[in-house]
Design a protein around this motif. Structure first.
Motif, PDB file in Angstrom:
ATOM      1  N   ILE A 132      26.485 -40.058 -18.868  1.00  0.00           N
ATOM      2  CA  ILE A 132      26.152 -38.851 -18.124  1.00  0.00           C
ATOM      3  C   ILE A 132      27.038 -38.874 -16.879  1.00  0.00           C
ATOM      4  CG2 ILE A 132      24.133 -40.018 -17.128  1.00  0.00           C
ATOM      5  CD1 ILE A 132      22.909 -37.221 -16.656  1.00  0.00           C
ATOM      6  N   THR A 133      27.744 -37.793 -16.631  1.00  0.00           N
ATOM      7  CA  THR A 133      28.722 -37.785 -15.545  1.00  0.00           C
ATOM      8  C   THR A 133      28.483 -36.696 -14.507  1.00  0.00           C
ATOM      9  OG1 THR A 133      30.209 -36.386 -16.847  1.00  0.00           O
ATOM     10  CG2 THR A 133      30.519 -38.780 -17.012  1.00  0.00           C
ATOM     11  N   LYS A 134      27.511 -35.827 -14.755  1.00  0.00           N
ATOM     12  CA  LYS A 134      27.212 -34.753 -13.807  1.00  0.00           C
ATOM     13  C   LYS A 134      25.705 -34.667 -13.578  1.00  0.00           C
ATOM     14  CE  LYS A 134      31.203 -31.881 -14.695  1.00  0.00           C
ATOM     15  NZ  LYS A 134      32.023 -32.378 -13.671  1.00  0.00           N
ATOM     16  N   THR A 135      25.341 -34.294 -12.385  1.00  0.00           N
ATOM     17  CA  THR A 135      23.934 -34.138 -12.032  1.00  0.00           C
ATOM     18  C   THR A 135      23.294 -33.042 -12.872  1.00  0.00           C
ATOM     19  OG1 THR A 135      24.350 -34.855  -9.782  1.00  0.00           O
ATOM     20  CG2 THR A 135      22.359 -33.590 -10.141  1.00  0.00           C
ATOM     21  N   LYS A 136      22.070 -33.303 -13.293  1.00  0.00           N
ATOM     22  CA  LYS A 136      21.249 -32.331 -14.012  1.00  0.00           C
ATOM     23  C   LYS A 136      19.939 -32.197 -13.247  1.00  0.00           C
ATOM     24  CE  LYS A 136      22.860 -33.577 -18.648  1.00  0.00           C
ATOM     25  NZ  LYS A 136      22.424 -34.036 -19.965  1.00  0.00           N
ATOM     26  N   LEU A 137      19.168 -31.210 -13.598  1.00  0.00           N
ATOM     27  CA  LEU A 137      17.847 -31.079 -13.002  1.00  0.00           C
ATOM     28  C   LEU A 137      16.983 -32.264 -13.430  1.00  0.00           C
ATOM     29  CD1 LEU A 137      17.122 -27.280 -13.530  1.00  0.00           C
ATOM     30  CD2 LEU A 137      17.748 -28.436 -11.397  1.00  0.00           C
ATOM     31  N   ALA A 138      16.120 -32.701 -12.528  1.00  0.00           N
ATOM     32  CA  ALA A 138      15.166 -33.756 -12.874  1.00  0.00           C
ATOM     33  C   ALA A 138      14.197 -33.214 -13.922  1.00  0.00           C
ATOM     34  CB  ALA A 138      14.418 -34.200 -11.630  1.00  0.00           C
ATOM     35  N   LEU A 139      13.450 -34.090 -14.543  1.00  0.00           N
ATOM     36  CA  LEU A 139      12.463 -33.643 -15.516  1.00  0.00           C
ATOM     37  C   LEU A 139      11.424 -32.764 -14.818  1.00  0.00           C
ATOM     38  CD1 LEU A 139      12.084 -36.935 -17.563  1.00  0.00           C
ATOM     39  CD2 LEU A 139      13.358 -34.885 -18.185  1.00  0.00           C
ATOM     40  N   PRO A 140      10.838 -31.807 -15.518  1.00  0.00           N
ATOM     41  CA  PRO A 140       9.942 -30.838 -14.886  1.00  0.00           C
ATOM     42  C   PRO A 140       8.776 -31.446 -14.100  1.00  0.00           C
ATOM     43  CG  PRO A 140      10.422 -30.193 -17.145  1.00  0.00           C
ATOM     44  CD  PRO A 140      11.029 -31.552 -16.935  1.00  0.00           C
TER      45      PRO A 140
END
Length: 107
Positions: free
Chosen positions: A82-90
């Motif tokens: 994983i190389t880019k920030t994603k939203l945290a889990l809901p």
């Protein structure tokens, strides 16, 4: 030495740490991140980025979290980078307050 993601990350999966990693050492599972020990260069830039304090230097992993060193190594061979920030889990904020959640880890 490498850095290790511990139990606090399970079911939160904040990815603030991913963007700052200069070597893309993080691997992503369904509800947890790990650090590939073969890629980690021991720079420590990820540590202050983790909002749940889940990342430790290998020598500083708390005694009750030592098994996460081997778990990071194992899962880093199975999971994709994983190389880019994603939203945290809901429901990350709710789970961030729960201490024992290894049984929630999805592989």
């Amino acid at each position: 030495m490498t850095f290790v993601v511990t139990e606090a990350c399970i079911r939160c999966k904040y990815t603030d740490c991913v963007d700052v990693c200069p070597v893309d050492a993080f691997r992503e599972g369904p509800n947890f991140l790990v650090i590939d020990p073969d890629e980690c260069i021991d720079c420590a830039v990820c540590v202050p980025e983790c909002p749940v304090n889940a990342i430790y230097g290998e020598e500083d992993v708390p005694a009750d979290q030592q098994h996460f060193t081997a778990l990071n190594a194992e899962l880093s061979r199975e999971w994709k980078p994983i190389t880019k920030t994603k939203l945290a889990l809901p429901d990350a904020e709710e789970w961030s307050r729960i201490e024992r959640k290894l049984d929630q880890l999805k592989r």
